[in-house]
Design a protein around this motif. Sequence first.
Motif, PDB file in Angstrom:
ATOM      1  N   THR A  31      -4.524  16.993  26.980  1.00  0.00           N
ATOM      2  CA  THR A  31      -5.918  16.552  26.863  1.00  0.00           C
ATOM      3  C   THR A  31      -6.060  15.124  27.396  1.00  0.00           C
ATOM      4  O   THR A  31      -7.080  14.768  27.969  1.00  0.00           O
ATOM      5  CB  THR A  31      -6.421  16.657  25.404  1.00  0.00           C
ATOM      6  N   GLY A  32      -5.016  14.307  27.217  1.00  0.00           N
ATOM      7  CA  GLY A  32      -5.051  12.941  27.747  1.00  0.00           C
ATOM      8  C   GLY A  32      -5.200  12.953  29.272  1.00  0.00           C
ATOM      9  O   GLY A  32      -6.023  12.216  29.830  1.00  0.00           O
ATOM     10  N   LEU A  35      -8.705  14.091  30.242  1.00  0.00           N
ATOM     11  CA  LEU A  35      -9.694  13.021  30.017  1.00  0.00           C
ATOM     12  C   LEU A  35      -9.554  11.912  31.050  1.00  0.00           C
ATOM     13  O   LEU A  35     -10.550  11.410  31.575  1.00  0.00           O
ATOM     14  CB  LEU A  35      -9.529  12.444  28.603  1.00  0.00           C
ATOM     15  N   ARG A  36      -8.307  11.524  31.359  1.00  0.00           N
ATOM     16  CA  ARG A  36      -8.116  10.467  32.379  1.00  0.00           C
ATOM     17  C   ARG A  36      -8.663  10.935  33.730  1.00  0.00           C
ATOM     18  O   ARG A  36      -9.276  10.162  34.463  1.00  0.00           O
ATOM     19  CB  ARG A  36      -6.634  10.074  32.493  1.00  0.00           C
ATOM     20  N   TYR A  52     -13.635   5.028  24.070  1.00  0.00           N
ATOM     21  CA  TYR A  52     -12.706   5.406  22.993  1.00  0.00           C
ATOM     22  C   TYR A  52     -11.267   5.245  23.478  1.00  0.00           C
ATOM     23  O   TYR A  52     -10.403   4.726  22.774  1.00  0.00           O
ATOM     24  CB  TYR A  52     -12.890   6.873  22.596  1.00  0.00           C
ATOM     25  N   MET A  53     -11.020   5.741  24.673  1.00  0.00           N
ATOM     26  CA  MET A  53      -9.646   5.763  25.185  1.00  0.00           C
ATOM     27  C   MET A  53      -9.109   4.353  25.395  1.00  0.00           C
ATOM     28  O   MET A  53      -7.988   4.049  24.999  1.00  0.00           O
ATOM     29  CB  MET A  53      -9.590   6.548  26.499  1.00  0.00           C
ATOM     30  N   ASP A  57      -8.748   4.597  20.508  1.00  0.00           N
ATOM     31  CA  ASP A  57      -9.339   5.467  19.477  1.00  0.00           C
ATOM     32  C   ASP A  57      -9.359   6.919  19.973  1.00  0.00           C
ATOM     33  O   ASP A  57      -9.259   7.168  21.171  1.00  0.00           O
ATOM     34  CB  ASP A  57     -10.798   5.059  19.195  1.00  0.00           C
ATOM     35  N   VAL A  59     -11.126  10.423  20.937  1.00  0.00           N
ATOM     36  CA  VAL A  59     -12.393  10.939  21.450  1.00  0.00           C
ATOM     37  C   VAL A  59     -12.912  11.941  20.404  1.00  0.00           C
ATOM     38  O   VAL A  59     -12.113  12.612  19.744  1.00  0.00           O
ATOM     39  CB  VAL A  59     -12.097  11.611  22.821  1.00  0.00           C
ATOM     40  N   ILE A  64     -13.458  17.370  22.604  1.00  0.00           N
ATOM     41  CA  ILE A  64     -12.125  17.936  22.852  1.00  0.00           C
ATOM     42  C   ILE A  64     -12.159  19.461  22.715  1.00  0.00           C
ATOM     43  O   ILE A  64     -11.577  20.183  23.529  1.00  0.00           O
ATOM     44  CB  ILE A  64     -11.107  17.350  21.834  1.00  0.00           C
ATOM     45  N   GLY A  85      -0.644  16.679  23.160  1.00  0.00           N
ATOM     46  CA  GLY A  85      -1.685  15.732  22.740  1.00  0.00           C
ATOM     47  C   GLY A  85      -2.885  16.406  22.099  1.00  0.00           C
ATOM     48  O   GLY A  85      -3.919  15.774  21.890  1.00  0.00           O
ATOM     49  N   PHE A  86      -2.765  17.674  21.802  1.00  0.00           N
ATOM     50  CA  PHE A  86      -3.817  18.441  21.133  1.00  0.00           C
ATOM     51  C   PHE A  86      -3.153  19.496  20.275  1.00  0.00           C
ATOM     52  O   PHE A  86      -2.222  20.136  20.752  1.00  0.00           O
ATOM     53  CB  PHE A  86      -4.736  19.103  22.167  1.00  0.00           C
ATOM     54  N   ARG A  88      -5.133  16.773  17.531  1.00  0.00           N
ATOM     55  CA  ARG A  88      -4.850  15.405  17.110  1.00  0.00           C
ATOM     56  C   ARG A  88      -5.415  15.113  15.716  1.00  0.00           C
ATOM     57  O   ARG A  88      -5.194  14.039  15.193  1.00  0.00           O
ATOM     58  CB  ARG A  88      -5.546  14.413  18.040  1.00  0.00           C
ATOM     59  N   GLN A  92      -9.499  19.508  14.452  1.00  0.00           N
ATOM     60  CA  GLN A  92      -9.102  20.135  15.729  1.00  0.00           C
ATOM     61  C   GLN A  92      -8.128  21.287  15.470  1.00  0.00           C
ATOM     62  O   GLN A  92      -8.196  22.337  16.108  1.00  0.00           O
ATOM     63  CB  GLN A  92      -8.447  19.113  16.668  1.00  0.00           C
ATOM     64  N   ARG A 162      -1.353   1.229  31.940  1.00  0.00           N
ATOM     65  CA  ARG A 162      -2.620   1.805  31.512  1.00  0.00           C
ATOM     66  C   ARG A 162      -3.339   0.859  30.557  1.00  0.00           C
ATOM     67  O   ARG A 162      -2.698   0.158  29.780  1.00  0.00           O
ATOM     68  CB  ARG A 162      -2.377   3.148  30.801  1.00  0.00           C
ATOM     69  N   ARG A 173      -3.442   2.709  18.625  1.00  0.00           N
ATOM     70  CA  ARG A 173      -3.123   4.136  18.814  1.00  0.00           C
ATOM     71  C   ARG A 173      -2.130   4.615  17.757  1.00  0.00           C
ATOM     72  O   ARG A 173      -2.242   5.724  17.244  1.00  0.00           O
ATOM     73  CB  ARG A 173      -2.538   4.374  20.205  1.00  0.00           C
TER      74      ARG A 173
END
Length: 215
Positions: A31-32, A35-36, A52-53, A57, A59, A64, A85-86, A88, A92, A162, A173
Amino acid sequence: MKLILLGAPGAGKGTVAKLLTKIDGSVQISTGDILRGAVTAGTDLGKEAKGYMDAGDLVPDELIMNIMGERLLEDDCKNGFLLDGFPRTIPQADALKELLVKLDITLDMAVNLDVPRDVIMDRLTTRRTCSNKDCQAIYNVKSMPSKVEGICDKCGSETIQRADETEEAIGNRLATYNEKTAPLVEYYLGEGLLLNVQATSSDVAVAEVTKQLNV
Ligand code: AMP
């Protein structure tokens, strides 16, 4: 294989997922990364997620779940998937459980990559990522530097730290992880799906997973 990879940021979920995809053609779903990609492409999703990212924090769950609801329907998931990453958060995880029932998909395991905090801090602050969105190769200034400092070996683009890998964002994080994501270890233990792996090396983690799954 159909796996969830759990673990703090920097625990090696992405690296382990990439190694596992080579074993049976399962796809890595990060998911990261999604999103990126959206942030770089400047889509509505990316515009909503960026703030958020950058702050470290999470999202919102709803965004998601919209992404994952569509992604799991894609054809390449039929050979198996590695969720990196999901989920999280507990909401979810609940929503994923419902979605999988609807899609008639059974998970094999939720693998928790357990790595000491000092190792994680060191990994994250020394990580560099290729700035080319189609490459995104990962380096480490200590353990896996690019041949020419600041330049990606694979595509020649600049490598960058990043925005969410500064000391401050990483601290946030990790705090977010402890508060919202760490409870998923208990959750999947309760579901009878948990495999806990002491994962200071990604090869050891991959060996444990393949042993458990008999692949
Ligand atoms: P990652 O590369 O998995 O560490 O994700 C980078 C950032 O994307 C996170 O710090 C969050 O802001 C966001 N993100 C990725 N996956 C999720 C998720 N499942 N739920 C909420 N936010 C997420």
